[in-house]
Design a protein around this motif. Structure first.
Motif, PDB file in Angstrom:
ATOM      1  N   GLN A   1       0.825  -1.204   0.000  1.00  0.00           N
ATOM      2  CA  GLN A   1       0.000   0.000   0.000  1.00  0.00           C
ATOM      3  C   GLN A   1       0.864   1.262   0.000  1.00  0.00           C
ATOM      4  O   GLN A   1       1.969   1.283   0.536  1.00  0.00           O
ATOM      5  CB  GLN A   1      -0.924   0.009   1.223  1.00  0.00           C
TER       6      GLN A   1
ATOM      7  N   ARG B   1       2.592   4.478   0.976  1.00  0.00           N
ATOM      8  CA  ARG B   1       2.983   5.045   2.258  1.00  0.00           C
ATOM      9  C   ARG B   1       3.231   6.550   2.104  1.00  0.00           C
ATOM     10  O   ARG B   1       3.951   6.972   1.219  1.00  0.00           O
ATOM     11  CB  ARG B   1       4.240   4.343   2.789  1.00  0.00           C
TER      12      ARG B   1
ATOM     13  N   TRP C   1      -4.035   4.782   1.569  1.00  0.00           N
ATOM     14  CA  TRP C   1      -2.648   5.077   1.901  1.00  0.00           C
ATOM     15  C   TRP C   1      -2.423   4.743   3.367  1.00  0.00           C
ATOM     16  O   TRP C   1      -3.352   4.661   4.168  1.00  0.00           O
ATOM     17  CB  TRP C   1      -2.307   6.541   1.621  1.00  0.00           C
ATOM     18  N   GLU C   2      -1.167   4.543   3.692  1.00  0.00           N
ATOM     19  CA  GLU C   2      -0.773   4.338   5.077  1.00  0.00           C
ATOM     20  C   GLU C   2       0.062   5.533   5.505  1.00  0.00           C
ATOM     21  O   GLU C   2       1.069   5.852   4.885  1.00  0.00           O
ATOM     22  CB  GLU C   2       0.042   3.054   5.234  1.00  0.00           C
TER      23      GLU C   2
END
Length: 247
Positions: free
Chosen positions: A71, A73, A240-241
């Motif tokens: 994912q 970042r 998003w992380e």
């Protein structure tokens, strides 16, 4: 919600009972899995199904973890940062101004105006919050557009639409005929979001994924399979992380 143990790991799963289900079936969702069983299935029968599919579950959950690791970042919400939006990575342009609230607009990319008084640490949190709110509004607007486009002519009228931060599914349709959608669908191309809306609309007539359900989906969206395939393949892109950095 059920819990299944594999070694030391406890895995949450969604358990759905249906009077129309003739046998149990398992399906993977973005971060968990769903077990559909006949309405009168016993706990022993449910555990037997999970035990039989143990190997499949291990492989599927590992696959989901790999997707999660891929994912996007985000370290800082500054000019040049890219976030997913409608199936593409899209650049942010951030500039200070003398206002009191973060403003978000879109024109060939995201244009963010932030109060010049914000510190770097509070700036990131404020921009992320404003972006989430803006994106959720876009999902809601798109969803209502697709309901108006497909719902009335197929006799599929929900009582309402809720945009949620769902952890285990892209959407759901309640007994109250309300459709719930995961706001992360805004990160997918519009045709994929349209498929998700139609999927839940069709649950107004068919509560499970029986052949009649998919036949109805096909009448509404003849190319639904390619849209679903994109969602299955690219689910790791849908969000998003945020990675906290030490200032």
């Amino acid at each position: 919600m059920g819990v299944y143990r594999i070694g030391e790991q406890e895995i949450e799963y969604t358990l759905r009972r249906s009077p129309k289900a003739k046998k149990a079936s398992l399906s993977v969702t973005p971060q968990s899995f769903e077990l559909l069983v006949p309405e009168n299935a016993t706990e022993a029968q449910i555990n037997a199904v999970l035990d039989r599919r143990r190997g499949w579950l291990i492989v599927s959950l590992q696959h989901m973890r790999e997707r999660a690791q891929a994912q996007t970042r985000i370290y800082r919400f500054v000019s040049g940062t890219k976030i997913p939006y409608r199936g593409r990575m899209t650049k942010l342009t951030v500039e200070p101004f003398e206002g009191s609230l973060v403003e978000v607009s879109f024109r060939n990319g995201f244009h963010i105006r932030k109060p010049s008084s914000l510190s770097p640490a509070s700036s990131d949190a404020a921009i992320e919050s404003a972006l989430r709110l803006w994106l959720k509004k876009r999902v809601r607007e798109d969803a209502y557009t697709f309901v108006r486009k497909h719902g009335e002519r197929h006799g599929l009228k929900p009582t309402g639409i809720q945009i949620k931060d769902q952890k285990h599914m892209w959407g759901s349709c309640g007994q109250d005929r309300q459709i719930n959608l995961n706001w992360h669908l805004i990160f997918a191309p519009k045709p994929v979001l349209e498929y998700a809306v139609v999927h839940e609309l069709c649950h107004l007539k068919h509560r499970n994924h029986d052949p009649e359900f998919w036949e109805l989906v096909g009448r509404v969206l003849p190319d639904w399979e390619s849209r679903k395939a994109w969602l299955d393949k690219n689910e790791h892109m849908l969000g998003w992380e945020r990675v906290e950095t030490v200032m």
